[in-house]
Enzyme design. Sequence first.
Site, PDB file in Angstrom:
ATOM      1  N   ASP A  71       0.849  -1.201   0.000  1.00 28.94           N
ATOM      2  CA  ASP A  71       0.000   0.000   0.000  1.00 28.94           C
ATOM      3  C   ASP A  71       0.882   1.248   0.000  1.00 28.94           C
ATOM      4  OD1 ASP A  71       0.923   0.333   2.617  1.00 28.94           O
ATOM      5  OD2 ASP A  71      -0.849  -0.610   3.493  1.00 28.94           O
ATOM      6  N   ASP A  73       1.234   5.117   1.545  1.00 29.13           N
ATOM      7  CA  ASP A  73       0.774   6.095   2.529  1.00 29.13           C
ATOM      8  C   ASP A  73       1.178   7.486   2.066  1.00 29.13           C
ATOM      9  OD1 ASP A  73      -0.072   4.090   4.581  1.00 29.13           O
ATOM     10  OD2 ASP A  73       2.045   3.577   4.447  1.00 29.13           O
ATOM     11  N   ASP A 150       9.069   5.908  13.024  1.00 35.73           N
ATOM     12  CA  ASP A 150       9.779   4.913  13.827  1.00 35.73           C
ATOM     13  C   ASP A 150      11.223   4.638  13.365  1.00 35.73           C
ATOM     14  OD1 ASP A 150       8.718   3.688  11.582  1.00 35.73           O
ATOM     15  OD2 ASP A 150       7.615   2.137  12.665  1.00 35.73           O
TER      16      ASP A 150
HETATM   17  P1  ATP Z   1       3.834  -1.660   5.619  1.00 36.73           P
HETATM   18  O1  ATP Z   1       2.689  -0.812   5.120  1.00 36.73           O
HETATM   19  O2  ATP Z   1       4.632  -2.304   4.575  1.00 36.73           O
HETATM   20  O3  ATP Z   1       3.414  -2.568   6.693  1.00 36.73           O
HETATM   21  P2  ATP Z   1       4.792   0.825   6.614  1.00 36.73           P
HETATM   22  O4  ATP Z   1       6.158   1.271   7.022  1.00 36.73           O
HETATM   23  O5  ATP Z   1       4.160   1.566   5.485  1.00 36.73           O
HETATM   24  O6  ATP Z   1       4.879  -0.702   6.332  1.00 36.73           O
HETATM   25  P3  ATP Z   1       2.475   1.599   8.108  1.00 36.73           P
HETATM   26  O7  ATP Z   1       1.907   1.003   9.331  1.00 36.73           O
HETATM   27  O8  ATP Z   1       1.689   1.587   6.852  1.00 36.73           O
HETATM   28  O9  ATP Z   1       3.885   0.906   7.889  1.00 36.73           O
HETATM   29  O10 ATP Z   1       2.869   3.077   8.486  1.00 36.73           O
HETATM   30  C1  ATP Z   1       3.297   4.041   7.538  1.00 36.73           C
HETATM   31  C2  ATP Z   1       4.414   4.864   8.128  1.00 36.73           C
HETATM   32  O11 ATP Z   1       3.927   5.568   9.281  1.00 36.73           O
HETATM   33  C3  ATP Z   1       5.612   4.096   8.623  1.00 36.73           C
HETATM   34  O12 ATP Z   1       6.515   3.812   7.599  1.00 36.73           O
HETATM   35  C4  ATP Z   1       6.194   5.035   9.657  1.00 36.73           C
HETATM   36  O13 ATP Z   1       6.881   6.082   9.058  1.00 36.73           O
HETATM   37  C5  ATP Z   1       4.929   5.603  10.289  1.00 36.73           C
HETATM   38  N1  ATP Z   1       4.496   4.775  11.423  1.00 36.73           N
HETATM   39  C6  ATP Z   1       3.555   3.808  11.421  1.00 36.73           C
HETATM   40  N2  ATP Z   1       3.409   3.259  12.628  1.00 36.73           N
HETATM   41  C7  ATP Z   1       4.267   3.883  13.430  1.00 36.73           C
HETATM   42  C8  ATP Z   1       4.584   3.784  14.801  1.00 36.73           C
HETATM   43  N3  ATP Z   1       3.981   2.899  15.577  1.00 36.73           N
HETATM   44  N4  ATP Z   1       5.538   4.611  15.290  1.00 36.73           N
HETATM   45  C9  ATP Z   1       6.134   5.528  14.504  1.00 36.73           C
HETATM   46  N5  ATP Z   1       5.892   5.646  13.216  1.00 36.73           N
HETATM   47  C10 ATP Z   1       4.966   4.871  12.667  1.00 36.73           C
HETATM   48 MG    MG Z   2       2.172   1.262   4.742  1.00 35.16          MG
END
Ligand code: ATP
Ligand code: MG
Length: 444
Positions: A71, A73, A150
Amino acid sequence: MIRAFLKKVGLLSDNQEQSPLIIPRKKHGISRKDISENALKVLYRLNKHGYGAYLVGGGVRDLLLGLHPKDFDVATDATPDEVRRIFKNCRLIGRRFRLAHVYFGHDIVEVATFRGKDQTSNEALAHSEKGMILRDNVYGTIKEDVWRRDFTINALYYNIKDFSVVDYVGGYADLKAKKLRIIGSPKERYREDPVRMLRAIRFACKVGFEIPKELSAPMKELKELISHVSSARLFEEMMKMFHSGAAKLAYENLLQQDLFDALFPATAKALGQTTYPTHALLTTVFENTDKRIKEHKTVTPAFIVAALLWHPICLHAQKYVDEGMTVYMARMKAIEDMLREQIKLISMPKRIVQGARDIWLLQMRLGKRQGKRALQLIAEPRFRAAFDFLEVRAHCGEPVKDLATWWKTFIDANEEQRRIMIKALGGKKTRRKPKRKKAPQEES
Ligand code: ATP
Ligand code: MG
């Protein structure tokens, strides 16, 4: 605080704080054709309305690694209400962390407003006694937003305005060097949000990085905090882990970092016994899950839940059997006990719980094949999942090999062959008096 720490450990220079590293389009290799059409629509539209619009997080990270993001963001300086004004197909979600969801049929593009600086007195930002972030709805600039993310590899912003990648924290270099680094002090960031411990494991396993010592060292001490996380969030995180394509590795790492029992206490206990092959069962199921993800096949969460709790159920049921209950009744009771306990920690939608329950109940019924039963069983909606589960059990050394082979032959047989197979089982068995049975025995 985080910035001061980053400077101290040399992750951030004064210069870097002022001006980010801008990686131009020519250098980073992200192509718009790899970004989903809907995410691009959102980015362009925000931009057209005068707002900054960036792709951030997993989308950028995975594209830079040559993986297919699942996905995309979006981050912007438009507030959630402003986003809603621009998109008709938009809903605002989340109290703890307000976000906009822009809908395109089944596809959702998540749009987050840049978060601002820590203003503890502000209503919009709240921490628990233990330092956990309860709410973060203070809006800010991209420069501020970076610090709440994070890991450095998750804090890269793809700017739709000039197609460059904006890097405030050295995430681009970390990606190239295969380094997973948390932004700030690991302990502090884990305390703020214990899910980050699980995310560290998930990302490292997914992208094939090592989990560095500084990230793993505090886990043992802080793992208790996981029980303070909402059960719904833990469910989401577990789903992501199981669907990451590296579920087996993540499972092994959870064990290695001693976090597994914080998530699945009864299963962790079962891993310590020798009556049932729990580790083999879980390893096989996660291996199969990863294989299915690689082949773009669907994964049934109920099947994974069934695997995680099956041996705890069998073990727990034995206590009821010892008290004089039939094996069937004992397992029924154990199923409900185990589900109740597990759901307190990690919630699950009803359809997943029911799916797992069906698989477990069918394990007990698959042994009863006489008369019309086999044909009735094969017509059950969950029969295939239950049979697959039986095969995994047999493969891992549970004493159900003959039963699994019988069913395999039965599934492939024609009507006449099936009739002969059922006949060969003998007539309907007379009901036996319930007798004390020590598990495991060949189930017939
Ligand atoms: P994926 O979608 O592949 O699981 P992602 O890194 O995109 O991985 P998401 O949960 O979609 O993870 O979150 C998008 C972004 O938001 C992350 O890459 C990070 O920058 C931020 N983020 C999400 N959750 C947290 C958290 N618990 N603490 C800090 N930053 C976060
Ligand atoms: Mg994501």
